[in-house]
Design a protein around this motif. Sequence first.
Motif, PDB file in Angstrom:
ATOM      1  N   THR A 118      -7.115  -1.760 -26.365  1.00  0.00           N
ATOM      2  CA  THR A 118      -6.921  -2.119 -24.966  1.00  0.00           C
ATOM      3  C   THR A 118      -5.767  -3.111 -24.823  1.00  0.00           C
ATOM      4  O   THR A 118      -5.424  -3.822 -25.772  1.00  0.00           O
ATOM      5  CB  THR A 118      -8.195  -2.732 -24.356  1.00  0.00           C
ATOM      6  N   GLY A 119      -5.188  -3.146 -23.645  1.00  0.00           N
ATOM      7  CA  GLY A 119      -4.098  -4.055 -23.346  1.00  0.00           C
ATOM      8  C   GLY A 119      -3.548  -3.745 -21.970  1.00  0.00           C
ATOM      9  O   GLY A 119      -3.960  -2.784 -21.325  1.00  0.00           O
ATOM     10  N   LYS A 120      -2.625  -4.544 -21.521  1.00  0.00           N
ATOM     11  CA  LYS A 120      -2.003  -4.324 -20.213  1.00  0.00           C
ATOM     12  C   LYS A 120      -0.544  -3.952 -20.420  1.00  0.00           C
ATOM     13  O   LYS A 120       0.188  -4.674 -21.089  1.00  0.00           O
ATOM     14  CB  LYS A 120      -2.089  -5.586 -19.360  1.00  0.00           C
ATOM     15  N   GLY A 121      -0.141  -2.791 -19.859  1.00  0.00           N
ATOM     16  CA  GLY A 121       1.262  -2.410 -19.912  1.00  0.00           C
ATOM     17  C   GLY A 121       1.591  -1.180 -20.734  1.00  0.00           C
ATOM     18  O   GLY A 121       2.764  -0.879 -20.940  1.00  0.00           O
ATOM     19  N   PHE A 122       0.580  -0.462 -21.222  1.00  0.00           N
ATOM     20  CA  PHE A 122       0.868   0.792 -21.923  1.00  0.00           C
ATOM     21  C   PHE A 122       1.471   1.796 -20.941  1.00  0.00           C
ATOM     22  O   PHE A 122       1.248   1.716 -19.742  1.00  0.00           O
ATOM     23  CB  PHE A 122      -0.413   1.410 -22.495  1.00  0.00           C
ATOM     24  N   VAL A 123       2.235   2.742 -21.458  1.00  0.00           N
ATOM     25  CA  VAL A 123       2.705   3.873 -20.657  1.00  0.00           C
ATOM     26  C   VAL A 123       2.138   5.139 -21.283  1.00  0.00           C
ATOM     27  O   VAL A 123       1.823   5.162 -22.473  1.00  0.00           O
ATOM     28  CB  VAL A 123       4.256   3.947 -20.574  1.00  0.00           C
ATOM     29  N   THR A 124       2.008   6.189 -20.494  1.00  0.00           N
ATOM     30  CA  THR A 124       1.382   7.415 -20.987  1.00  0.00           C
ATOM     31  C   THR A 124       2.223   8.122 -22.048  1.00  0.00           C
ATOM     32  O   THR A 124       1.711   8.963 -22.777  1.00  0.00           O
ATOM     33  CB  THR A 124       1.090   8.387 -19.830  1.00  0.00           C
ATOM     34  N   THR A 125       3.508   7.779 -22.160  1.00  0.00           N
ATOM     35  CA  THR A 125       4.373   8.404 -23.162  1.00  0.00           C
ATOM     36  C   THR A 125       4.466   7.586 -24.454  1.00  0.00           C
ATOM     37  O   THR A 125       5.234   7.932 -25.349  1.00  0.00           O
ATOM     38  CB  THR A 125       5.788   8.593 -22.588  1.00  0.00           C
ATOM     39  N   ALA A 126       3.687   6.525 -24.567  1.00  0.00           N
ATOM     40  CA  ALA A 126       3.716   5.676 -25.770  1.00  0.00           C
ATOM     41  C   ALA A 126       3.220   6.462 -26.982  1.00  0.00           C
ATOM     42  O   ALA A 126       2.538   7.481 -26.849  1.00  0.00           O
ATOM     43  CB  ALA A 126       2.861   4.435 -25.548  1.00  0.00           C
ATOM     44  N   LYS A 127       3.570   5.971 -28.160  1.00  0.00           N
ATOM     45  CA  LYS A 127       3.124   6.587 -29.412  1.00  0.00           C
ATOM     46  C   LYS A 127       2.588   5.499 -30.326  1.00  0.00           C
ATOM     47  O   LYS A 127       3.059   4.363 -30.302  1.00  0.00           O
ATOM     48  CB  LYS A 127       4.273   7.315 -30.097  1.00  0.00           C
TER      49      LYS A 127
END
Length: 135
Positions: A51-60
């Motif tokens: 968990t965290g704040k600021g992920f994007v759906t295209t992250a790897k």
Amino acid sequence: MLLMICSVCAFSACSDDDDKQKDIAGGDKECPVTEIKMPDSAETGETVTITGKGFVTTAKLTLQNENKENLELDATFTTTEGTFTIPVNFEAGKYKVVLTQAGGKWVIGSIEIIVLKRELRVKQIVTNNGSSVVT
């Protein structure tokens, strides 16, 4: 003189980038994800959520072993979490968790992978003549 010494010590101790993760890809970008929380260990076959704040759906996400080999994970993301399953054929050991996002790479933590011992249990044996033996 005492005021000058105290000033130097106070300003050097208050650096604002001490807890910020630096881009391991060679850039100087700060990690865009904050308040990261992840388990210390996981078993093969287990689903892990970071968990965290600021992920994007295209992250790897990749796991980096002690030999600095990167093992890419099939992770899915929302803006507040990333989820992946540890493959059952993974080797046990301590891995760095590397986030790739927004053109940068950051080590966001580490995780200990524990390999489950799988036992083969025979429930039924069928012989050539069609009869079965239950064990």
